[in-house]
Design a protein around this motif. Structure first.
Motif, PDB file in Angstrom:
ATOM      1  N   ASP A 147      37.048  13.212 -36.401  1.00 26.52           N
ATOM      2  CA  ASP A 147      37.600  13.956 -35.266  1.00 26.52           C
ATOM      3  C   ASP A 147      37.174  13.356 -33.931  1.00 26.52           C
ATOM      4  N   MET A 191      46.029  19.253 -30.758  1.00 32.97           N
ATOM      5  CA  MET A 191      44.691  18.917 -30.283  1.00 32.97           C
ATOM      6  C   MET A 191      44.504  19.436 -28.858  1.00 32.97           C
ATOM      7  N   ARG A 204      39.853  12.147 -40.025  1.00 31.42           N
ATOM      8  CA  ARG A 204      40.024  13.601 -40.082  1.00 31.42           C
ATOM      9  C   ARG A 204      40.081  14.120 -38.648  1.00 31.42           C
ATOM     10  N   ILE A 205      41.083  14.949 -38.377  1.00 28.64           N
ATOM     11  CA  ILE A 205      41.293  15.488 -37.031  1.00 28.64           C
ATOM     12  C   ILE A 205      41.332  17.009 -37.105  1.00 28.64           C
ATOM     13  N   TYR A 206      40.657  17.657 -36.143  1.00 34.48           N
ATOM     14  CA  TYR A 206      40.708  19.119 -36.084  1.00 34.48           C
ATOM     15  C   TYR A 206      42.078  19.530 -35.556  1.00 34.48           C
ATOM     16  N   LYS A 221      39.531  20.787 -39.827  1.00 30.52           N
ATOM     17  CA  LYS A 221      39.732  19.348 -39.843  1.00 30.52           C
ATOM     18  C   LYS A 221      40.611  18.980 -41.033  1.00 30.52           C
TER      19      LYS A 221
END
Length: 462
Positions: free
Chosen positions: A350, A255, A3-5, A12
Motif C-alpha cells: 500500500d 484511494m 496490495r492497495i487499501y 487491502k
C-alpha cells in the motif's frame, strides 16, 4: 504482489489492473479560484509518488487529473476581482503548475478541464434522464434521483435514510428528495452559461468528473483517487451517476490521501493556520517540503508544524551528506540489491513510503561506512542505489552542493558566502586566526556551516 487499501471495501487488496501491464488512474484535481494550499500539496505529492512507483514496477500508467474551472466559488471570486472568470482560472492554473513543478510533481498524462467537456457532460445527463435516474425540476435545474440507485452509500458507508433525515434543502432548490444533487444548474440571465436541452446553465460539480473520467479512461478503470474531503459526497455521487449512466462498475479501487493538521488542529482559514504552498516555499526548500509529505504514509494524517519541517530538513540533509563528494556509479551497472528488494516490499504494501524512506537511510549509512573504510567503488555503487530509489519518491536528484547551497532567502547570497570564505582563507594564510574565527562565527550566526577538509572548504546552509 502489490496490495492497495481500497476505500470501497475498507481493506487491502491484491492489485490486478483491468489490462495486464497497464494502469488507468483518475485523481480529482483543483478547483482553481485561489492558490493551492498545503492540503492540495498532500494530494499532488501522494499521487505523484504512486504514479512514479507504478511506473518503476513496469506498469504503463495513464494518469488523468482534472481541473474544475467553473463553479460558484470561481464566479464569486472573479466578480470580486472584477475580471472574467477565464482570466482568473488561467492565472490560477499557471500558479498551480509552478507550485507542483517546484515540489517535483510530474505532470499528469491528461489534465481535462470542465469547461472543455460540456458536450460530454450534457450527453451523460441526457442518458440519466432517459433512464429515469435524473429529472428536470421546475426551476430549470436537473437533479440526480438518489433513490433510483440502490447502492448509494456503498463508498462512504452512509445510509440513505439518515442522509434524507438530516438534509437541509435550500429554498432556491426544487428537489424531489433532500438527498438529490444537481447535475445541471440553470443560469440567471447574464451569468456564465452554456446551452443545453434544459436551458442555458452550467454543470454541477459532481457530473464533470464522471464525464471526464469516462471520456479519458473508459466506463471502468483501475484507480480513482483524491483528498479525504472528497469521499462524501463527491466520490459517492460520482459512483451513482456514472454507474447509472453507463451500466458498468465505475472505479475498481478507491484511494484517499490523509488530512493535514497544523499544530494538531484542523487547517482552516478561520483558525488562521491556513498556508498556501507558496507561503511555505518562501521559508523552506521545496525538496524538504516534499520529504516531509512523503515521509508519512499517504493515508495517514499529517501534522504540519515548523518543528516537523525543520526535522524533515535535517533528515534530508543526512541523505545528501552521504552523497557529498561521491560520484554515483551508473545505475544500470549496479544490479538489484537487498535494499532494492526491501524498498519494493515496503512500497508494494500500500505504498508504504515511511518504510521506503527507512531503506534510503540504511543505504546512506552504508555509503558512509564504505567511505570510512576507504572503499571508493562500493561507496559509488551504494550511492547509485540511493539515487535510484530516491527517484521513485521524487527525492535525491539534485547535486549535493546545489542542495546545500540553495538560496532560501537568507541574508547572504552564494557569492557573499564565497567571498567571506575566501577572506577567511586569506586570514588563515596570514596567520590571523582571530579574524578567521570571527568570519566563521559570523557565517555560523547566519546559518552557514563550513566544512574544512584537505581538499578545501565547503559550505552549506544549516
Amino acid at each position: 504482489m502489490m496490495r492497495i487499501y481500497n476505500t470501497l471495501t475498507q481493506r487491502k487488496e491484491e492489485f490486478h489492473p483491468l489490462e495486464s501491464g497497464r494502469v488507468r488512474m483518475y485523481v480529482c484535481g483543483m478547483t482553481v479560484y485561489d492558490y493551492c494550499h498545503l492540503g492540495h500539496a498532500r494530494v499532488l505529492v501522494a499521487f505523484d509518488v504512486i504514479t512514479r512507483y507504478l511506473r518503476h514496477r513496469g506498469y504503463d500508467v495513464h494518469y488523468v487529473r482534472n481541473i474544475t474551472d467553473i463553479d460558484d466559488k470561481i464566479l464569486r471570486r472573479a466578480e470580486e476581482n472584477g475580471e472574467p472568470f477565464s482570466e482568473l482560472t488561467d492565472r490560477m492554473i499557471r500558479a498551480m503548475h509552478e507550485d507542483e513543478a517546484r515540489l517535483g510533481v510530474l505532470s499528469p498524462d491528461e489534465e481535462p478541464r470542465a469547461t472543455g467537456h460540456i458536450e460530454e457532460i450534457v450527453a451523460m445527463i441526457h442518458r440519466l434522464i432517459a433512464s429515469g435516474h435524473a429529472y428536470e425540476a421546475d426551476n430549470g435545474d436537473v437533479y440526480f434521483a438518489v433513490e433510483s440507485f440502490p447502492d448509494y452509500g456503498k463508498l462512504s458507508k452512509k445510509k440513505l435514510e439518515d442522509l434524507v433525515a438530516g438534509a437541509r434543502v435550500d429554498v432556491r432548490e426544487a428537489k424531489r428528495s433532500p438527498a438529490d444533487f444537481a447535475l445541471w444548474k440553470a443560469a440567471p440571465e447574464g451569468e456564465v452559461s452554456w446551452p443545453s436541452p434544459w436551458g442555458d446553465g452550467r454543470p454541477g460539480w459532481h457530473i464533470e468528473c464522471s464525464a471526464m473520467s469516462t471520456k479519458c479512461l473508459g466506463d471502468t478503470f483501475d484507480i480513482h483517487g483524491g483528498g479525504p474531503d472528497l469521499l462524501f459526497p463527491h466520490h459517492e455521487n460520482e459512483i451513482a451517476q456514472s454507474e447509472c449512466a453507463t451500466g458498468h462498475p465505475f472505479a475498481r479501487t478507491w484511494m484517499h490521501a490523509g488530512a493535514i493538521r497544523v499544530d494538531k488542529e484542523k487547517m482552516s482559514k478561520s483558525l488562521g493556520n491556513f498556508f498556501t504552498i507558496r507561503e511555505i516555499l518562501e521559508k523552506h526548500p521545496a525538496e524538504v517540503v516534499r520529504y516531509f509529505l512523503v515521509s508519512s504514509h499517504y493515508r495517514s494524517q499529517v501534522d504540519y508544524s515548523e518543528d516537523n519541517l525543520v526535522e524533515a530538513g535535517r533528515s534530508l540533509t543526512r541523505l545528501y551528506h552521504a552523497l557529498r563528494g561521491v560520484t554515483p556509479a551508473k545505475s544500470d551497472s549496479v544490479p538489484e540489491t537487498g535494499h532494492d528488494r526491501r524498498f519494493a516490499e515496503a512500497m508494494d504494501d500500500d505504498f508504504n513510503t515511511a518504510g521506503a524512506m527507512a531503506v534510503l537511510h540504511a543505504v546512506a549509512n552504508e555509503i558512509n561506512q564504505h567511505r570510512r573504510d576507504g572503499e571508493d567503488l562500493e561507496a559509488r555503487q551504494s550511492a547509485a542505489v540511493l539515487v535510484r530509489l530516491g527517484a521513485v519518491l521524487g527525492l535525491m536528484q539534485q547535486d549535493p552542493e546545489a542542495f546545500f547551497q540553495a538560496d532560501t532567502g537568507g541574508e547572504l547570497s552564494a557569492a557573499d558566502i564565497e567571498a567571506m570564505i575566501q577572506a577567511r582563507a586569506d586570514a588563515r594564510k596570514a596567520r590571523d586566526f582571530a579574524e578567521a574565527d570571527r568570519i566563521r562565527d559570523e557565517l555560523a550566526d547566519k546559518g552557514i556551516i563550513l566544512d574544512d577538509s584537505r581538499e578545501g572548504t565547503t559550505w552549506r546552509r544549516g
